[in-house]
Design a protein around this motif. Structure first.
Motif, PDB file in Angstrom:
ATOM      1  N   ILE A   1     -17.480   9.650  -1.506  1.00  0.00           N
ATOM      2  CA  ILE A   1     -16.486  10.123  -2.316  1.00  0.00           C
ATOM      3  C   ILE A   1     -15.622   8.983  -3.154  1.00  0.00           C
ATOM      4  O   ILE A   1     -14.990   8.439  -2.251  1.00  0.00           O
ATOM      5  CB  ILE A   1     -15.690  11.299  -1.879  1.00  0.00           C
ATOM      6  CG1 ILE A   1     -16.511  12.398  -0.926  1.00  0.00           C
ATOM      7  CG2 ILE A   1     -14.792  12.067  -2.533  1.00  0.00           C
ATOM      8  CD1 ILE A   1     -15.587  13.324  -0.012  1.00  0.00           C
ATOM      9  N   ALA A   2     -15.724   9.105  -4.320  1.00  0.00           N
ATOM     10  CA  ALA A   2     -14.615   8.137  -5.030  1.00  0.00           C
ATOM     11  C   ALA A   2     -13.672   9.024  -5.669  1.00  0.00           C
ATOM     12  O   ALA A   2     -14.106   9.951  -6.323  1.00  0.00           O
ATOM     13  CB  ALA A   2     -15.515   7.447  -5.897  1.00  0.00           C
ATOM     14  N   THR A   3     -12.399   8.516  -5.244  1.00  0.00           N
ATOM     15  CA  THR A   3     -11.363   9.363  -6.157  1.00  0.00           C
ATOM     16  C   THR A   3     -11.103   8.684  -7.549  1.00  0.00           C
ATOM     17  O   THR A   3     -11.011   7.446  -7.674  1.00  0.00           O
ATOM     18  CB  THR A   3     -10.120   9.316  -4.936  1.00  0.00           C
ATOM     19  OG1 THR A   3     -10.434   9.884  -3.744  1.00  0.00           O
ATOM     20  CG2 THR A   3      -9.030  10.045  -5.553  1.00  0.00           C
ATOM     21  N   LEU A   4     -10.621   9.771  -8.419  1.00  0.00           N
ATOM     22  CA  LEU A   4     -10.388   9.171  -9.769  1.00  0.00           C
ATOM     23  C   LEU A   4      -9.085   9.351  -9.948  1.00  0.00           C
ATOM     24  O   LEU A   4      -8.346  10.407  -9.686  1.00  0.00           O
ATOM     25  CB  LEU A   4     -11.163  10.071 -10.720  1.00  0.00           C
ATOM     26  CG  LEU A   4     -11.315   9.653 -12.207  1.00  0.00           C
ATOM     27  CD1 LEU A   4     -12.181   8.371 -12.408  1.00  0.00           C
ATOM     28  CD2 LEU A   4     -11.858  10.866 -12.994  1.00  0.00           C
ATOM     29  N   TRP A   5      -8.305   8.034 -10.334  1.00  0.00           N
ATOM     30  CA  TRP A   5      -6.830   8.056 -10.418  1.00  0.00           C
ATOM     31  C   TRP A   5      -6.283   8.063 -11.939  1.00  0.00           C
ATOM     32  O   TRP A   5      -7.080   7.430 -12.649  1.00  0.00           O
ATOM     33  CB  TRP A   5      -6.354   6.773  -9.768  1.00  0.00           C
ATOM     34  CG  TRP A   5      -6.893   6.619  -8.138  1.00  0.00           C
ATOM     35  CD1 TRP A   5      -7.800   6.229  -7.775  1.00  0.00           C
ATOM     36  CD2 TRP A   5      -6.049   7.163  -7.231  1.00  0.00           C
ATOM     37  NE1 TRP A   5      -7.955   6.398  -6.469  1.00  0.00           N
ATOM     38  CE2 TRP A   5      -7.178   7.118  -5.835  1.00  0.00           C
ATOM     39  CE3 TRP A   5      -4.915   8.070  -7.005  1.00  0.00           C
ATOM     40  CZ2 TRP A   5      -6.389   7.385  -4.716  1.00  0.00           C
ATOM     41  CZ3 TRP A   5      -4.537   8.040  -5.970  1.00  0.00           C
ATOM     42  CH2 TRP A   5      -5.343   7.776  -4.541  1.00  0.00           C
ATOM     43  N   ARG A   6      -5.293   8.601 -12.042  1.00  0.00           N
ATOM     44  CA  ARG A   6      -4.537   8.230 -13.145  1.00  0.00           C
ATOM     45  C   ARG A   6      -4.200   7.052 -13.632  1.00  0.00           C
ATOM     46  O   ARG A   6      -4.401   6.800 -14.969  1.00  0.00           O
ATOM     47  CB  ARG A   6      -3.183   9.260 -13.356  1.00  0.00           C
ATOM     48  CG  ARG A   6      -2.618   9.266 -14.613  1.00  0.00           C
ATOM     49  CD  ARG A   6      -1.299  10.186 -14.437  1.00  0.00           C
ATOM     50  NE  ARG A   6      -1.746  11.707 -14.275  1.00  0.00           N
ATOM     51  CZ  ARG A   6      -1.480  12.399 -13.255  1.00  0.00           C
ATOM     52  NH1 ARG A   6      -0.954  11.746 -12.108  1.00  0.00           N
ATOM     53  NH2 ARG A   6      -1.953  13.589 -12.963  1.00  0.00           N
ATOM     54  N   SER A   7      -3.958   6.156 -12.967  1.00  0.00           N
ATOM     55  CA  SER A   7      -3.739   4.735 -13.077  1.00  0.00           C
ATOM     56  C   SER A   7      -3.569   3.939 -11.774  1.00  0.00           C
ATOM     57  O   SER A   7      -3.332   4.497 -10.705  1.00  0.00           O
ATOM     58  CB  SER A   7      -2.040   4.709 -13.756  1.00  0.00           C
ATOM     59  OG  SER A   7      -1.402   3.164 -13.750  1.00  0.00           O
ATOM     60  N   PRO A   8      -3.949   2.677 -11.907  1.00  0.00           N
ATOM     61  CA  PRO A   8      -3.969   1.856 -10.575  1.00  0.00           C
ATOM     62  C   PRO A   8      -2.557   2.020  -9.899  1.00  0.00           C
ATOM     63  O   PRO A   8      -2.534   1.750  -8.876  1.00  0.00           O
ATOM     64  CB  PRO A   8      -4.471   0.454 -11.025  1.00  0.00           C
ATOM     65  CG  PRO A   8      -5.270   0.881 -12.286  1.00  0.00           C
ATOM     66  CD  PRO A   8      -4.755   1.989 -12.783  1.00  0.00           C
ATOM     67  N   ASN A   9      -1.426   2.017 -10.667  1.00  0.00           N
ATOM     68  CA  ASN A   9      -0.230   2.126 -10.460  1.00  0.00           C
ATOM     69  C   ASN A   9       0.244   3.281  -9.673  1.00  0.00           C
ATOM     70  O   ASN A   9       1.529   3.304  -8.952  1.00  0.00           O
ATOM     71  CB  ASN A   9       0.683   1.746 -11.726  1.00  0.00           C
ATOM     72  CG  ASN A   9       0.392   0.420 -12.162  1.00  0.00           C
ATOM     73  OD1 ASN A   9       0.054  -0.696 -11.893  1.00  0.00           O
ATOM     74  ND2 ASN A   9       0.644   0.363 -13.606  1.00  0.00           N
TER      75      ASN A   9
ATOM     76  N   GLN B   1      -0.208  15.985  -0.818  1.00  0.00           N
ATOM     77  CA  GLN B   1      -1.501  16.454  -1.098  1.00  0.00           C
ATOM     78  C   GLN B   1      -1.433  17.155  -2.435  1.00  0.00           C
ATOM     79  O   GLN B   1      -2.523  17.395  -3.002  1.00  0.00           O
ATOM     80  CB  GLN B   1      -1.972  17.613  -0.080  1.00  0.00           C
ATOM     81  CG  GLN B   1      -2.050  17.057   1.343  1.00  0.00           C
ATOM     82  CD  GLN B   1      -2.182  18.337   2.169  1.00  0.00           C
ATOM     83  OE1 GLN B   1      -2.187  19.516   1.956  1.00  0.00           O
ATOM     84  NE2 GLN B   1      -2.851  17.859   3.576  1.00  0.00           N
ATOM     85  N   VAL B   2      -0.210  17.544  -2.855  1.00  0.00           N
ATOM     86  CA  VAL B   2      -0.170  17.957  -4.098  1.00  0.00           C
ATOM     87  C   VAL B   2       0.497  17.142  -5.309  1.00  0.00           C
ATOM     88  O   VAL B   2       0.784  17.665  -6.524  1.00  0.00           O
ATOM     89  CB  VAL B   2       0.454  19.523  -4.187  1.00  0.00           C
ATOM     90  CG1 VAL B   2      -0.355  20.311  -3.667  1.00  0.00           C
ATOM     91  CG2 VAL B   2       1.953  19.285  -3.603  1.00  0.00           C
ATOM     92  N   SER B   3       0.911  15.916  -4.881  1.00  0.00           N
ATOM     93  CA  SER B   3       1.456  14.986  -5.746  1.00  0.00           C
ATOM     94  C   SER B   3       0.752  13.743  -5.920  1.00  0.00           C
ATOM     95  O   SER B   3      -0.316  13.557  -5.179  1.00  0.00           O
ATOM     96  CB  SER B   3       2.909  14.810  -5.345  1.00  0.00           C
ATOM     97  OG  SER B   3       2.887  14.067  -4.018  1.00  0.00           O
ATOM     98  N   GLY B   4       1.067  12.969  -6.518  1.00  0.00           N
ATOM     99  CA  GLY B   4       0.602  11.474  -6.709  1.00  0.00           C
ATOM    100  C   GLY B   4      -0.342  11.497  -8.156  1.00  0.00           C
ATOM    101  O   GLY B   4      -0.247  11.988  -8.808  1.00  0.00           O
TER     102      GLY B   4
END
Length: 306
Positions: free
Chosen positions: A15-23, A51-54
């Motif tokens: 499972i790879a998590t997709l992030w809004r930004s590396p920051n 779990q619902v932020s970040g």
């Protein structure tokens, strides 16, 4: 040759998590960033608010294709997840960032057409039948290409970045369906995810959100649907409320806002105020099946059929 900007690649971790930004990555997110990624340990280390932020946007499963649009010297890649439609964000698929180490180049072995889908909630891939575990945490809905016939109840499959096949119990696999799913099939898969914890952007039995639940259920059943709730509702056939049936969708929006929540209809409606659905509930922080409470019914805006 490694992962190349402008070319397709495939997810090489369970499972790879997709992030809004590396920051947007927090110290608590470290277990999700490795290769292999330990998503189970990551989710277990998050508190209810985390779990619902970040910065999580979505998750990608082993072998899923992406278009690499940017490579950064610090080891991050901007990708478009082409198997997760997101018309509002990018007509090519869902955009976001993930560690380059979680990708593998697209090669003839990884481009084999997936004909199998993982039917176990969570399983592992082994070096040999019953031998050493090479990749744990492979989850429901992961599509794999067979690498030969089953042997004594074990099936060999192609995996990204590896020349030799890996093995998993044949009982944990099913053929990718080629016909539209029935309502019974939809609800059977969805019910298996009841009590999975809520995770914003989640797409697995380790944690899932409302649109992730819908996307994953239909992925397991051979159908690609958009990733986000508003896109899912737009892509489905609209229904007059009262015409919905089990296996359809309910969508929810506040006045003047976009659709922000979606769930799977589990029973015919009993008008005017009794409807039931199965959904990943932000308030209860888990997947549950319930009668729509009054506050949820107040934001119900439509029914939809995939």
């Amino acid at each position: 040759m490694g992962v190349q900007q402008g070319a397709e690649a495939v997810v090489g971790v369970a499972i790879a998590t997709l992030w809004r930004s590396p920051n947007a990555v927090r110290p608590v997110d470290a277990p999700a960033l490795g290769a292999p990624a330990d998503v189970g340990a990551w989710v277990a280390g998050l508190d209810a608010d985390q779990q619902v932020s970040g910065g999580v946007l979505s998750q990608l499963l082993l072998g899923e294709r992406v278009l690499v649009t940017e490579l950064r010297p610090d080891g991050w890649a901007h990708v478009v997840a082409v198997e997760q439609p997101a018309a509002r964000l990018d007509p090519r698929g869902y955009p976001g960032w993930l560690p380059v180490a979680q990708l593998a180049p697209a090669t003839p072995g990884t481009e084999a057409t997936p004909q199998l889908v993982v039917d176990a909630t969570v399983t592992a891939l082994y070096a040999t039948p019953g031998g050493q575990v090479i990749l744990s945490g492979v989850v429901l809905g992961t599509r794999l290409a067979p690498a030969g016939p089953s042997v004594h109840g074990w099936c060999p499959v192609h995996t990204p970045g590896r020349a030799e096949p890996l093995w998993l119990p044949a009982a944990h696999l099913a053929p990718v369906p080629t016909t539209p799913p029935t309502a019974e099939e939809v609800l059977t898969v969805a019910t298996r995810l009841v009590d999975v914890g809520y995770l914003w952007g989640g797409l697995s039995a380790y944690g899932i959100d409302c649109s992730g639940l819908v996307h994953l259920v239909w992925r397991r059943l051979g159908v690609t649907v958009p990733r986000d709730a508003d896109d899912q509702a737009t892509a489905a056939h609209p229904l007059e409320l009262g015409a919905e049936r089990p296996g359809d969708l309910y969508s929810f929006a506040r006045p003047g806002g976009r659709i922000h929540h979606i769930g799977i209809v589990t029973a015919p409606p009993r008008l005017p105020d009794e409807r039931r659905m199965l959904h990943a509930c932000h308030r209860h922080r888990r997947v549950l099946a319930e009668r729509l409470p009054a506050e949820r019914t107040a934001t119900l805006v439509g029914g939809h059929r995939i």
